[in-house]
Write a protein that holds these residues in place. Structure first.
Motif, PDB file in Angstrom:
ATOM      1  N   PHE A 132      -7.214  -3.699   0.873  1.00  0.00           N
ATOM      2  CA  PHE A 132      -7.301  -2.410   0.180  1.00  0.00           C
ATOM      3  C   PHE A 132      -8.752  -1.965   0.056  1.00  0.00           C
ATOM      4  O   PHE A 132      -9.671  -2.785   0.096  1.00  0.00           O
ATOM      5  CB  PHE A 132      -6.711  -2.531  -1.231  1.00  0.00           C
ATOM      6  N   ASP A 143      -7.666   3.380  -3.139  1.00  0.00           N
ATOM      7  CA  ASP A 143      -6.318   3.293  -2.560  1.00  0.00           C
ATOM      8  C   ASP A 143      -5.263   3.235  -3.668  1.00  0.00           C
ATOM      9  O   ASP A 143      -5.532   2.767  -4.774  1.00  0.00           O
ATOM     10  CB  ASP A 143      -6.169   2.009  -1.725  1.00  0.00           C
ATOM     11  N   ARG A 173      -0.215   3.330   4.379  1.00  0.00           N
ATOM     12  CA  ARG A 173      -0.609   2.264   5.320  1.00  0.00           C
ATOM     13  C   ARG A 173      -1.586   2.833   6.319  1.00  0.00           C
ATOM     14  O   ARG A 173      -1.334   3.902   6.880  1.00  0.00           O
ATOM     15  CB  ARG A 173       0.623   1.762   6.083  1.00  0.00           C
ATOM     16  N   PRO A 193       0.853  -1.198   0.000  1.00  0.00           N
ATOM     17  CA  PRO A 193       0.000   0.000   0.000  1.00  0.00           C
ATOM     18  C   PRO A 193       0.885   1.242   0.000  1.00  0.00           C
ATOM     19  O   PRO A 193       1.922   1.260   0.659  1.00  0.00           O
ATOM     20  CB  PRO A 193      -0.781  -0.108   1.317  1.00  0.00           C
ATOM     21  N   LEU A 210      -1.613   1.593  -4.749  1.00  0.00           N
ATOM     22  CA  LEU A 210      -0.663   0.551  -4.392  1.00  0.00           C
ATOM     23  C   LEU A 210       0.555   0.605  -5.298  1.00  0.00           C
ATOM     24  O   LEU A 210       0.509   1.135  -6.404  1.00  0.00           O
ATOM     25  CB  LEU A 210      -1.315  -0.834  -4.363  1.00  0.00           C
TER      26      LEU A 210
END
Ligand code: LLP
Length: 417
Positions: A359, A363, A328, A325, A365
């Motif tokens: 997730f 989000d 976090r 991620p 990544l």
């Protein structure tokens, strides 16, 4: 070692938070750490410091001009495989004597361009290519410096698609024909025999295939010397692997160099090394945003805005890339998911059945280890403009390739009149 790390739960490249870059340039994008690239090159160069050598970064791994420029400033030469790559190194002002030209299918035009530029040497892959280079050099009134690429028939123990040093692979001149071809080459009036070249594959994780290949090659070098064909250069190609996951890491450049240099004791040869992945691989990440999360039967899919057109290694080699991620969140649960792209193929995935932090849609990544063979192998499949590329140096970042626009993508297409 690389310069991607969490600071206050935000994944940073050097001193810049990746979510800040995403805000500024949109997603998906590749982000490279200049410091990591330079560090990887320096470690590699230092490993061979005891020997006469030239590190020729393999342009195909990541050919962005800003990256080539950065590496050239630190003394790198380049291993090219096309007229296009020659144009790239020309544009960053790399002198000819730091360029080697590899590849099984060099066209007449590409050979002419390289002769005119005055490259250090061609790594010749066949008898036909040798004669073609001789003819073209004759036409231009020059002598072409060449090494013959010898296929030592050694198993590199890597993925079959990236193994090149076996008899069944299309690469190089069969070991048993090498002597004959060297004798012939010596008689060609526009060929200057400079060396021998060998590259057995990519992402090698043990040293023994390198050493086995080198032993075979050195036997040949000695025989040639005996025959009155002394060589000045030995090009050992690239191929050293990098850690993609938590399993036992591949040998470090230092160990790789020591193992090779031990064999080379007593030989007066200038070494050429063509590392690609080990320089660029872990110096880059692909940052992508979660578009959707969907549950089909007993599977959860994380659908991202990057796809196999951006990073095709998982689809092509079933390759593992770490996923993290970008931000976090405290107490993020973990779950087993597939991380997939938007492309209409089931091979369009970045991870399968992977335990990852839970997730949410929206989000960001980071797909790790994407600096080599990421952007350089990307395509426009599904009419997707290619991703932006960003470089970070310290607390600054810059776009080093703008995101492609649809106009650029469609520019060359013409309706039938
Ligand atoms: N020299 C020659 C002649 C090569 O063919 C290659 C890579 C290299 C040097 C650089 O090898 P490296 O140090 O990067 O392993 N697309 C694949 C890798 C293909 C490698 C092709 N040749 C992948 O994503 O794993």
């Amino acid at each position: 070692m690389d310069h991607f790390h969490y600071q206050d739960d935000r994944l940073h490249c050097e001193e810049v938070a990746l979510d800040r870059i995403a805000e500024a340039v949109g997603t998906p994008f590749f982000c490279y750490s200049g410091k990591t690239l330079r560090h990887h090159l320096a470690v590699f160069q230092q490993a061979f410091a005891k020997a006469k050598h030239l590190v020729c970064y393999s342009v195909k791994a990541n050919s962005n001009l800003a990256i080539l420029d950065l590496l050239a400033r630190d003394g790198a030469g380049f291993d090219i495989v096309s007229g296009g790559e020659l144009e790239r190194v020309r544009r960053i002002g790399c002198p000819g004597h730091k360029i080697v030209f590899s590849g099984v299918g060099k066209t007449k035009e590409e050979i002419r361009q390289a002769l005119e530029y005055g490259i250090l040497m061609f790594n010749v892959e066949s008898r036909s290519e040798l004669y073609r280079i001789d003819t073209l050099a004759g036409e231009l009134g020059v002598r072409a410096s060449v090494a013959l690429r010898i296929n030592p028939d050694v198993d590199p123990n890597t993925h079959p698609h990236i193994s090149t040093g076996l008899k069944r692979n299309k690469f190089g001149i069969p070991y048993h024909n090498a002597l004959d071809l060297y004798r012939d080459a010596q008689r060609l009036s526009h060929i200057q025999l400079l060396g021998l070249d060998c590259h057995i594959g990519s992402q090698l994780t043990t040293l023994s295939p390198f050493v086995d290949a080198l032993k075979r090659i050195l036997t040949l070098v000695s025989t040639l010397k005996h025959e009155g064909i002394p060589l000045a250069y030995l090009d050992l190609g690239g191929g050293l692997g990098i850690p993609y996951d938590q399993s036992r890491p591949p040998p470090l450049p230092d160990h790789y160099a020591s193992a090779l240099l031990r064999e080379l004791d007593g030989f007066d040869l200038t070494l050429i090394l063509e590392p690609g992945r080990v320089i660029a691989g872990n110096a880059g990440v692909l940052v992508t945003r979660v578009e959707y999360i969907k549950d089909n039967e007993d599977k959860r899919f994380i659908i991202t805005d990057a796809g196999m057109n951006d990073l095709m290694r998982p689809a092509l080699y079933d390759a593992y890339h770490g996923i993290q991620p970008v931000v976090r969140r405290f107490g993020m649960e973990e779950e087993v998911v597939d991380v997939v792209g938007p492309i209409c193929e089931s091979g369009d995935f970045f991870a399968r059945n992977r335990l990852l932090p839970a997730f949410s849609e929206g989000d960001l990544l980071a797909v790790r280890s994407s600096g080599a063979y990421g952007f350089s192998m990307s395509s426009n499949y599904n009419t997707r403009p290619r991703a932006a590329e960003v470089m970070v140096q310290g607390d600054r970042f810059a776009i080093i390739r703008r995101r492609e626009t649809l106009d650029e993508l469609l520019h060359n297409e013409i309706l039938f009149p």
